[in-house]
Design an enzyme around this catalytic site. Sequence first.
Site, PDB file in Angstrom:
ATOM      1  N   LYS A 209      43.290  51.765  40.256  1.00 41.19           N
ATOM      2  CA  LYS A 209      42.058  51.311  39.626  1.00 41.19           C
ATOM      3  C   LYS A 209      40.955  51.383  40.677  1.00 41.19           C
ATOM      4  O   LYS A 209      41.000  50.688  41.690  1.00 41.19           O
ATOM      5  CB  LYS A 209      42.201  49.884  39.094  1.00 41.19           C
ATOM      6  N   ARG A 230      33.645  44.827  44.069  1.00 42.81           N
ATOM      7  CA  ARG A 230      35.095  44.673  44.165  1.00 42.81           C
ATOM      8  C   ARG A 230      35.714  45.710  45.097  1.00 42.81           C
ATOM      9  O   ARG A 230      36.883  46.052  44.959  1.00 42.81           O
ATOM     10  CB  ARG A 230      35.703  44.775  42.760  1.00 42.81           C
ATOM     11  N   GLU A 246      50.118  53.181  46.217  1.00 40.64           N
ATOM     12  CA  GLU A 246      50.091  52.092  45.242  1.00 40.64           C
ATOM     13  C   GLU A 246      51.155  52.309  44.161  1.00 40.64           C
ATOM     14  O   GLU A 246      51.811  51.361  43.710  1.00 40.64           O
ATOM     15  CB  GLU A 246      48.706  52.001  44.594  1.00 40.64           C
ATOM     16  N   LYS A 261      42.720  54.413  36.255  1.00 42.28           N
ATOM     17  CA  LYS A 261      41.472  53.936  35.666  1.00 42.28           C
ATOM     18  C   LYS A 261      40.375  54.043  36.716  1.00 42.28           C
ATOM     19  O   LYS A 261      40.583  53.593  37.851  1.00 42.28           O
ATOM     20  CB  LYS A 261      41.651  52.477  35.210  1.00 42.28           C
ATOM     21  N   TYR A 326      38.177  53.309  23.444  1.00 40.94           N
ATOM     22  CA  TYR A 326      37.473  52.537  22.424  1.00 40.94           C
ATOM     23  C   TYR A 326      37.329  53.321  21.129  1.00 40.94           C
ATOM     24  O   TYR A 326      36.970  52.751  20.094  1.00 40.94           O
ATOM     25  CB  TYR A 326      36.101  52.109  22.964  1.00 40.94           C
TER      26      TYR A 326
END
Length: 337
Positions: A209, A230, A246, A261, A326
Amino acid sequence: MSDRLSGYGSASGGFPAVRPRRLRTTPAMRRMVAEHTLRPADLVLPAFVREGIAEPVAISSMPGVVQHTLDSLRKAAADAVAAGVSGIMVFGVPEVKDAVGSAGTDPDGILQRALRAVRAEVGDDLVVMADTCLDEFTDHGHCGVLDEHGRVDNDATLARYAEMAVAQAEAGAHMLGPSGMMDGQVGVIRAALDAAGYHDVSQLAYTAKYASAFYGPFREAVNSSLRGDRKTYQQDPANGREALRELALDLAEGADAVMVKPGLPYLDVLARVAAAVDVPVAAYQISGEYAMVEAAAERGWIERERAIDETLMAFKRAGADVILTYWATEAARRLAG
């Protein structure tokens, strides 16, 4: 024929004997030889549910997407089932936030109530997923607990994630989506779920991410209180190999499926992850990707439906088994039709 092609004859297997366009002549021909197929079952619908509203609230930067009430969320879930969509990922938007995201672990918090409502509506006909992260619930907008210096405290945050995961499982989630990018989050959540007897609740790890500019509309969707950024816990967009590190850690900790993402800006990472694993791989077509297509289509600059379908196929071609978008219900209806 040009001089460049003059040396290619049937004996060499080149032009004019080999004409790839023969396999593009009709829609039926193109369907028959298509290398990748997009199905309604490949799609998952992300959905926002907001506490304290009587009617759905439109999200201005995401035309067509709303902050749901519990009732409208139930309808959205039922519509997704009818369209053949496989899952729904629920994000909660509470009325009250605090430093530790208490609403995220409250059994009566908006996300837990939403999970119960969706399970009551669709049962096991839809994979009910929960965003297992604190950013929607903290007054500072970060994905974890802050230390005395205002930095995200990784290990203190893991304790909150463990509590949150059990609350979500109790509320009926089939699958959890730990999205905070804390080191060790998948293992801690797995241990907490197993200790509570939720051995069958799975995890879709947000493995790669990235700290992206494309999250802007999402922050409107969850009424984000974020201060700062972040970058100390989400991945640097410059790094691709790091995603594989990761990935190895998430798999070792018990991830059942993994995600990349955002989607379109990281198709190279998605392809590398998909080539490296034998678990399901997901891509999240995030809010900024959605907003760009909708904005360009509204201005008549692109063909909206073709652009939507092309972006979804890009994820399949790069190796995604599952796509969070979406447009899930809309696209699924079009695919089924």
